[in-house]
Design a protein around this motif. Sequence first.
Motif, PDB file in Angstrom:
ATOM      1  N   UNK A   1     -20.341   4.946   9.650  1.00  0.00           N
ATOM      2  CA  UNK A   1     -19.541   4.536  10.732  1.00  0.00           C
ATOM      3  C   UNK A   1     -18.692   5.802  11.433  1.00  0.00           C
ATOM      4  N   UNK A   2     -19.629   6.886  11.994  1.00  0.00           N
ATOM      5  CA  UNK A   2     -18.653   8.034  12.363  1.00  0.00           C
ATOM      6  C   UNK A   2     -17.704   7.594  13.542  1.00  0.00           C
ATOM      7  N   UNK A   3     -16.674   8.440  13.596  1.00  0.00           N
ATOM      8  CA  UNK A   3     -15.816   8.232  14.247  1.00  0.00           C
ATOM      9  C   UNK A   3     -15.306   9.354  15.139  1.00  0.00           C
ATOM     10  N   UNK A   4     -16.422   9.981  15.645  1.00  0.00           N
ATOM     11  CA  UNK A   4     -16.287  11.138  16.316  1.00  0.00           C
ATOM     12  C   UNK A   4     -15.798  11.203  17.798  1.00  0.00           C
ATOM     13  N   UNK A   5     -15.930   9.797  18.328  1.00  0.00           N
ATOM     14  CA  UNK A   5     -15.362   9.379  19.598  1.00  0.00           C
ATOM     15  C   UNK A   5     -13.908   9.531  19.667  1.00  0.00           C
ATOM     16  N   UNK A   6     -13.321   9.741  18.881  1.00  0.00           N
ATOM     17  CA  UNK A   6     -11.654   9.755  18.809  1.00  0.00           C
ATOM     18  C   UNK A   6     -11.308  11.011  17.958  1.00  0.00           C
ATOM     19  N   UNK A   7     -12.171  12.020  17.653  1.00  0.00           N
ATOM     20  CA  UNK A   7     -11.778  13.027  16.752  1.00  0.00           C
ATOM     21  C   UNK A   7     -10.966  13.993  17.559  1.00  0.00           C
ATOM     22  N   UNK A   8      -9.831  14.319  16.994  1.00  0.00           N
ATOM     23  CA  UNK A   8      -9.122  15.297  17.441  1.00  0.00           C
ATOM     24  C   UNK A   8      -8.794  16.781  16.649  1.00  0.00           C
ATOM     25  N   UNK A   9      -9.655  16.933  15.907  1.00  0.00           N
ATOM     26  CA  UNK A   9      -9.384  17.871  14.824  1.00  0.00           C
ATOM     27  C   UNK A   9     -10.284  19.293  15.252  1.00  0.00           C
ATOM     28  N   UNK A  10      -9.675  20.459  14.841  1.00  0.00           N
ATOM     29  CA  UNK A  10     -10.297  21.637  14.695  1.00  0.00           C
ATOM     30  C   UNK A  10     -10.078  22.164  13.326  1.00  0.00           C
ATOM     31  N   UNK A  11     -10.802  23.199  13.136  1.00  0.00           N
ATOM     32  CA  UNK A  11     -10.785  23.937  11.923  1.00  0.00           C
ATOM     33  C   UNK A  11     -10.789  25.331  12.028  1.00  0.00           C
ATOM     34  N   UNK A  12      -9.771  26.052  11.155  1.00  0.00           N
ATOM     35  CA  UNK A  12      -9.987  27.436  11.262  1.00  0.00           C
ATOM     36  C   UNK A  12      -9.995  27.927   9.639  1.00  0.00           C
ATOM     37  N   UNK A  13     -11.338  28.543   9.342  1.00  0.00           N
ATOM     38  CA  UNK A  13     -11.678  29.088   8.224  1.00  0.00           C
ATOM     39  C   UNK A  13     -10.856  30.106   7.561  1.00  0.00           C
ATOM     40  N   UNK A  14     -10.799  30.321   6.401  1.00  0.00           N
ATOM     41  CA  UNK A  14     -10.034  31.209   5.786  1.00  0.00           C
ATOM     42  C   UNK A  14     -10.315  32.797   6.221  1.00  0.00           C
ATOM     43  N   UNK A  15     -11.678  33.021   6.862  1.00  0.00           N
ATOM     44  CA  UNK A  15     -12.017  34.332   7.188  1.00  0.00           C
ATOM     45  C   UNK A  15     -11.985  34.237   8.819  1.00  0.00           C
ATOM     46  N   UNK A  16     -11.238  33.600   9.566  1.00  0.00           N
ATOM     47  CA  UNK A  16     -10.712  33.469  11.025  1.00  0.00           C
ATOM     48  C   UNK A  16     -11.783  33.052  11.729  1.00  0.00           C
ATOM     49  N   UNK A  17     -12.696  32.271  11.465  1.00  0.00           N
ATOM     50  CA  UNK A  17     -13.761  31.394  12.250  1.00  0.00           C
ATOM     51  C   UNK A  17     -13.252  30.164  12.685  1.00  0.00           C
TER      52      UNK A  17
ATOM     53  N   UNK B   1     -19.610  18.942  20.637  1.00  0.00           N
ATOM     54  CA  UNK B   1     -20.465  17.999  21.021  1.00  0.00           C
ATOM     55  C   UNK B   1     -19.974  16.589  20.873  1.00  0.00           C
ATOM     56  N   UNK B   2     -20.734  15.541  21.380  1.00  0.00           N
ATOM     57  CA  UNK B   2     -20.196  14.230  21.498  1.00  0.00           C
ATOM     58  C   UNK B   2     -19.881  13.573  20.116  1.00  0.00           C
ATOM     59  N   UNK B   3     -20.952  14.205  18.938  1.00  0.00           N
ATOM     60  CA  UNK B   3     -20.951  13.573  17.702  1.00  0.00           C
ATOM     61  C   UNK B   3     -21.624  14.597  16.759  1.00  0.00           C
ATOM     62  N   UNK B   4     -21.687  14.211  15.558  1.00  0.00           N
ATOM     63  CA  UNK B   4     -22.115  15.132  14.503  1.00  0.00           C
ATOM     64  C   UNK B   4     -23.500  15.205  14.322  1.00  0.00           C
ATOM     65  N   UNK B   5     -24.246  14.022  14.658  1.00  0.00           N
ATOM     66  CA  UNK B   5     -25.685  13.584  14.552  1.00  0.00           C
ATOM     67  C   UNK B   5     -26.215  13.787  13.442  1.00  0.00           C
ATOM     68  N   UNK B   6     -25.633  13.285  12.189  1.00  0.00           N
ATOM     69  CA  UNK B   6     -26.117  13.278  11.108  1.00  0.00           C
ATOM     70  C   UNK B   6     -27.434  12.434  10.915  1.00  0.00           C
ATOM     71  N   UNK B   7     -27.375  11.132  11.724  1.00  0.00           N
ATOM     72  CA  UNK B   7     -28.707  10.645  11.596  1.00  0.00           C
ATOM     73  C   UNK B   7     -29.985  10.974  12.602  1.00  0.00           C
TER      74      UNK B   7
END
Length: 359
Positions: A278-294, A337-343
């Motif tokens: 039950x993906x919630x991609x449509x409301x995702x408000x997150x970004x990620x910063x990796x430990x090596x600056x990506x 992208x609109x979603x992660x497309x696992x399926x």
Amino acid sequence: MPAVSVALARRVPPPPDGATGRLAGVLADTHGRVHRDLRISLTDRCSLRCTYCMPEQGNEWLARQSILTLDEIEEVARVAAAAGITTFRLTGGEPLLRRDIIDVVRRLAAIQGPDGPIDIAMTTNGIALPGLLPALVDAGLRRLNVSLDTLRPDRFRELTRRDRLDDVLRGIAAAAASGLRPLKLNAVAMRGVNDDDLVDLVEFAGAHDAQLRFIEQMPLDVGHTWDRARMVTREEILDALGRRWTLAPVPGRGGAPAERWTLDGGPQTVGVIASVTAPFCGACDRLRLTADGQLRNCLFSTTEYDLMPILRGGSGSPRARLDAIDGMLRACVRGKLPGHAIDDPGFLQPQRGMNAIGG
């Protein structure tokens, strides 16, 4: 990327007057999602070796010189806050393994966004909490998520390849006594592994004034051994809990990753993060910063946006540097992208495991 030696003896100041360039605009992607949450990974190392995350041996750790310094983290965080980020969640690996963790929390908690102070949260395995929690709270930590997949010592050893359940439980007890709320416990549900622990985990959480959040197992292990058939689905989790309690949905989820239900009318709630079924991609408000600056715009992204040339390039005015970081943040958001497309049949699992991406 080749290692770059850099000496940073300065304390990162707030952006100078007139040096913020585009920083006032919100981080909105091409699908209308406004981003307000930045997950900051502090290290890829961990004191556990959970089977769904990394192998017991043979891990290729990030080179120490490639790990972001505290000054670099703060610089990116200040730009992100000016662009509308309101929450920094510190992750890993295990963030409490970072030796300067108290200073990380203190300096990030001092950052002011357009609407005031930033909310500082952390996801941890809890092992080091008893010794560090008072100083973390004093430094400005406001919320905690602690990972706990089972209450059975033998099962914990098998899952994590470490005999540390008592340490985790002491960490949870310290968190419960700290007054940090909401306190959340995260459990990855796995078929034939801990799917008979679900009710016990919820009862344990309730006894510690915490909310249990079950997470569908995701394809984020280093060894790429994820098997959808071993994943316990959202519906199976709810069915198991529904045999013990009457569940009622909690409205107003917003951009939160977990759906929540009250148990027997409340006040206790339980959450389910169903990224797969039950993906919630449509409301995702997150970004990620990796430990090596990506920078990453999705947990499952195969594309990263490299901040290191900006952070360690050593050239340009303060304004140009801030604008370059801001520009990279916005490019990352635009590329979402609109979603992660696992399926989707063409879905590709990220090369990095969860410990290197950050939760």
